[in-house]
Scaffold this active site. Sequence first.
Site, short mmCIF file in Angstrom:
data_model
loop_
_atom_site.label_atom_id
_atom_site.label_comp_id
_atom_site.label_asym_id
_atom_site.label_seq_id
_atom_site.Cartn_x
_atom_site.Cartn_y
_atom_site.Cartn_z
N GLU A 88 -1.74 -1.52 -6.15
CA GLU A 88 -2.94 -0.96 -6.63
C GLU A 88 -2.80 -0.18 -7.89
OE1 GLU A 88 -5.86 0.84 -3.41
OE2 GLU A 88 -3.75 1.33 -3.00
N ASP A 125 -3.03 2.06 6.97
CA ASP A 125 -2.06 1.51 5.46
C ASP A 125 -2.10 -0.19 5.77
OD1 ASP A 125 -2.37 4.00 4.77
OD2 ASP A 125 -0.28 4.55 5.58
N ASP A 134 0.79 -1.09 0.14
CA ASP A 134 -0.06 -0.08 0.13
C ASP A 134 0.95 1.32 0.07
OD1 ASP A 134 -2.93 1.46 0.51
OD2 ASP A 134 -1.58 2.20 2.10
#
Length: 299
Positions: A206, A288, A115
């Site tokens: 991501e 996170d 992340d």
Amino acid sequence: MSLHAAFKHFFRKCRLKKEGKWKGKCGYPRFKSRKKAIGGARFTGSIRVSPDAIQLPRVGLLRLKEHGYFPLNVKITSATISEQAGRWYVSICVHEEAGEAKEPQAATGGVIGVDLGIKRLATLSDGRTFENPKALRKKITALKRTSRRHCRKAKGSRNRQKAKQRLSRMHARITNVRKDALHKATAEIVARTKPDAQRPRVIVLEDLNITGMLKNRRLSRAIADVGMYEFKRQILYKAEQAGVQVLLASRWEPSSKTCSCCGWVNEALTLSDRVFVCLDCGSVQDRDYNAARNLAALA
């Protein structure tokens, strides 16, 4: 050679422009001024390299600051010298016989979710964190002051040239600090030099819309200072060399709003909430870290 490549890219962009696939300018090649452009030259002919020096035609023997980078006993067709922020670099074009490319040994370790953030550069699902050096933020005051000193000097003067050199060195310093942090983080995540069982078999990232994120005028400078696209690029090519698979999660995946323990979704979560509190199972964890665990679960 450079002129041919410039016109080749120009006509390629013109063709894409007519097809509606290129939105920017085509960029007609412009003359490279020795006063404004980055200094550089390309050399061809007899070029010899050693672990700590390189010999170029019409220049002679040049000592290298870094040793052991150039390949020896190979055919060298050209060498290019370039200058950046007062430092000179040399790169060589090497021709090797095409051989069978060895496939990297597939990694057999666990799954890691990554992340990316602003306060921290990256948070992993296994608990590791990488701090953001905030290279631009720490130097922004000095950078503004140096830029003002540069613009106040008379154009064409020697003092303006010296101020330009100081400004370019500061920009290069900021860039190098950011690149150093990104390379160290991505190299540790991929762990190319470790055994197969210690390298992650899957890394989940991501697929962020960085261009859209930069339109936020409050966070655009902080987001650009992280270097998210460069982080993703380094992970992709280093993972390919190490036999690690990379999965890109959808940018619409609610990884930060979903509880990694029970799957409850907190629709009211805002960017200022740094701790995720689940109202269903009662788990409390870092925002996170929770997102990284959700990304790892997607694999």
